[in-house]
Design an enzyme around this catalytic site. Structure first.
Site: not given
Ligand code: ACO
Length: 435
Positions: A311, A369
Site C-alpha cells: 500500500h 482487498d
Molecule cells: N508484490 C511484490 N512486490 C511489491 C508489491 C507486491 N504486491 N507491492 C510493492 N512491491 C515492491 C515493488 O516492486 C517495489 O520494489 P522496488 O523497491 O524493488 O522497486 C517496492 O515494493 C515499492 O513498491 P511501489 O510500487 O514503489 O509502491 P507504491 O506505493 O507505488 O505502490 C501499490 C503501492 C500500487 C498498492 C503496490 O503495493 C501494488 O501494486 N500492490 C498490489 C496491488 C494492490 O493490492 N492494490 C490495492 C491497493 S489498496 C486499495 O487500493 C484499496
C-alpha cells in the site's frame, strides 16, 4: 477550512539566488507540511513529485491515516470501532457532516437516502444499449456519468442545496445502479428498490431477488455487507478520490466527477485489486505452488506482484484487512464453507509473505482487498462485481471530499506543472526535406 496553523518555516537555499523561507504548516495529527505555494513566484522553481509520494494536495478534516502505525480514523473515530459498533448509514452521515448523528438526525438521514433510491425509468433504456457481457465497471462509469443528463436540478455546484441533493442521490442510487448492472449481465429483470430494507439488505435484494419469489437474507450476510461498505467508505486522498477532486476543481458537475472516480478506481493497482486477488489465487491454484509465486514476486525481471499486498500509505497491516479477515471467517462459517480451498491458499500466502525477508524489508502487508474477494465470492458475487461494490461504498467518501473541496475557499483548479525533458524549440522542417 484554513484551520492549519503555521508552526515554523523551512529555509530553501540556492547558491545563485540566496534563500527563501517557506512556511511550515501543522494539522491536528500527522506530519507537518511545507507550504510551497509561493515557491515558484519567489524562486522560479517547481517541486517534482511524480505519484505525489510527498505531496499534500489539500487540507481535509474527513479521514486520517497513520500508515506506519496502521491507523485509520474517520472524523476522529477509528475504523475498528466504526466497523464494530456503527452501521454504514451512520458512517455516511459522519463522513458528510462531521459528527455522528443523533437518533432524530439518523432517522431523517436514512429517510432521505431511502427516498432517492429509484432511478429515472428512462435509464433502463440506457442499460439496454450495453452488451450483456460488458464489464459492470464499464457500465458504472457510463451510467453514473449519465446521471447528469437525468438530474439537471442538482448539477449547479454553486448552490449548496443542489450539492446536497446530488450527494443524497449518488449515495442512494449507487446500489440500484450497481444491482442493475448485475441483473443486466445475467439477463434477469431489474428489481426496484425496497425502502423497508436496510441499505445493504436492499442492495442484496436488488442483486439476488427475483420478482417471482420472496427474498430472504441472513442477518450475518446483511451485517457483513454493511461492514464491507463501512471498510471501503473513505480513504483520504487516494487515486480515485484525488481524481474526483481534480475533476471537481474545474467546476464539473458531481455526477461527472464521481464517474471519473469510478474510472480511476477500476485499475488493478487500486480498487481493481480485489478482482485481481481472486484471479491470482485461482491461478496459483494450490498451496504447494505458493513458493513459486512468492519467488516470481521478488524477481525484478518479473512484473508479477502479489495482489492484495502493499500500500502506498500503510507500511504496516492495513487496519481494514484485519476486520475483513474476521468478516471473511464469519461469512464462510455462516455459509458452511469454512474449508474453502481459496481461503486456505490465501492464508498460506499471507503467512509466507509476512515472514519473507523481501516483504518484511519493503513493509508489504495485506491490504483490504486481500480478503474482500474471498468474502464476496463466498456470498455469490462474480469477480467482475467486486470493484463495483467498492465503488458503491466509496461513493460517500468521494461525495464528502468533493463537498469539502467545493466549500474550501483556498481550492483552485488542479493544474500540476512538469519537468520538461523533450526537445527545445526547433525550426519546422518541410516534409520533402526530412529524412
Ligand atoms: N508484490 C511484490 N512486490 C511489491 C508489491 C507486491 N504486491 N507491492 C510493492 N512491491 C515492491 C515493488 O516492486 C517495489 O520494489 P522496488 O523497491 O524493488 O522497486 C517496492 O515494493 C515499492 O513498491 P511501489 O510500487 O514503489 O509502491 P507504491 O506505493 O507505488 O505502490 C501499490 C503501492 C500500487 C498498492 C503496490 O503495493 C501494488 O501494486 N500492490 C498490489 C496491488 C494492490 O493490492 N492494490 C490495492 C491497493 S489498496 C486499495 O487500493 C484499496
Amino acid at each position: 477550512m484554513g484551520d492549519a496553523s503555521t508552526t515554523g518555516s523551512v529555509k530553501i537555499t540556492d547558491g545563485n539566488k540566496g534563500s527563501t523561507d517557506l512556511p511550515l504548516l501543522g494539522g491536528t495529527v500527522g506530519p507537518n507540511v511545507i507550504d510551497v505555494r509561493k515557491l515558484y513566484g519567489e524562486t522560479g522553481y517547481f517541486t517534482f513529485d511524480p505519484g505525489f509520494t510527498a505531496t499534500a494536495s489539500c487540507e481535509s478534516q474527513i479521514t486520517y491515516i497513520d500508515g506506519d502505525e496502521g491507523v485509520l480514523l474517520h472524523r476522529g473515530y477509528s475504523i475498528d470501532h466504526l466497523a464494530e459498533h456503527s452501521d454504514f448509514m451512520e458512517v455516511c452521515y459522519l463522513l458528510l457532516f462531521g459528527e455522528l448523528p443523533t437518533v432524530d438526525e439518523k432517522e431523517s438521514f436514512v429517510k432521505t437516502v431511502t427516498y432517492h433510491t429509484m432511478v429515472h425509468e428512462q435509464m433502463v433504456n440506457f442499460y439496454r444499449g450495453f452488451r450483456r457481457d460488458a464489464h459492470p465497471m464499464a457500465i458504472m462509469v457510463g451510467v453514473v456519468g449519465a446521471l447528469s443528463a437525468f438530474y439537471h436540478d442538482s448539477t449547479d455546484i454553486n448552490d449548496p442545496h443542489q450539492r446536497m441533493v446530488a450527494s443524497y442521490r449518488l449515495i442512494a442510487k449507487m446500489p440500484t445502479i450497481a444491482a442493475m448492472a448485475y441483473k443486466y449481465s445475467v439477463g434477469q429483470p431489474f428489481m426496484y428498490p425496497d425502502n423497508k430494507s436496510s441499505y445493504a439488505g436492499n442492495f442484496m435484494r436488488m442483486v439476488y431477488g427475483v420478482p417471482a419469489e420472496e427474498y430472504e437474507l441472513s442477518p450475518t450476510i446483511e451485517r457483513a455487507m454493511d461492514r464491507i461498505f463501512i471498510l471501503h467508505a473513505d480513504h483520504e486522498q487516494n487515486a480515485s478520490t484525488s481524481t474526483v477532486r481534480l475533476a471537481g476543481s474545474s467546476g464539473a458537475n458531481p455526477f461527472a466527477c464521481i464517474a471519473a472516480g469510478i474510472a480511476c478506481l477500476w485499475g488493478p493497482a487500486h480498487g481493481g485489486a480485489n478482482e485481481a486477488v481472486l484471479k491470482m489465487l485461482e491461478e496459483i491454484g494450490s498451496v504447494d505452488r505458493v513458493g513459486e509465486y512468492i519467488k516470481r514476486a521478488k524477481d525484478p525481471q518479473d512484473s508479477f506482484r502479489v495482489m492484495g499486498f502493499g500500500h502506498r500509505v500503510y507500511k504496516n497491516y492495513d487496519p481494514r484487512a484485519r476486520v475483513m479477515q474476521m468478516t471473511c471467517h464469519e461469512v464462510l462459517n455462516e455459509l458452511g464453507v469454512e474449508d474453502d480451498p481459496l481461503l486456505e491458499l490465501a492464508m498460506k500466502l499471507e503467512k509466507i509473505a509476512l515472514e519473507d525477508e523481501y516483504f518484511v524489508e519493503k513493509k508489504l502487508y495485506p491490504n483490504v482487498d486481500f480478503y474482500s474477494g474471498i468474502v464476496l465470492r463466498a456470498i455469490g458475487f462474480p469477480p467482475e462485481m467486486f470493484t463495483v461494490l467498492f465503488a458503491l461504498a466509496r461513493t460517500v467518501g468521494w461525495v464528502a471530499q468533493w463537498n469539502e473541496m467545493i466549500a474550501d475557499p483556498s481550492q483552485k483548479i488542479g493544474r500540476p506543472r512538469q519537468l520538461y525533458t523533450g526537445p527545445a524549440e526547433r525550426p519546422y522542417v518541410p516534409i520533402e526535406k526530412r529524412g
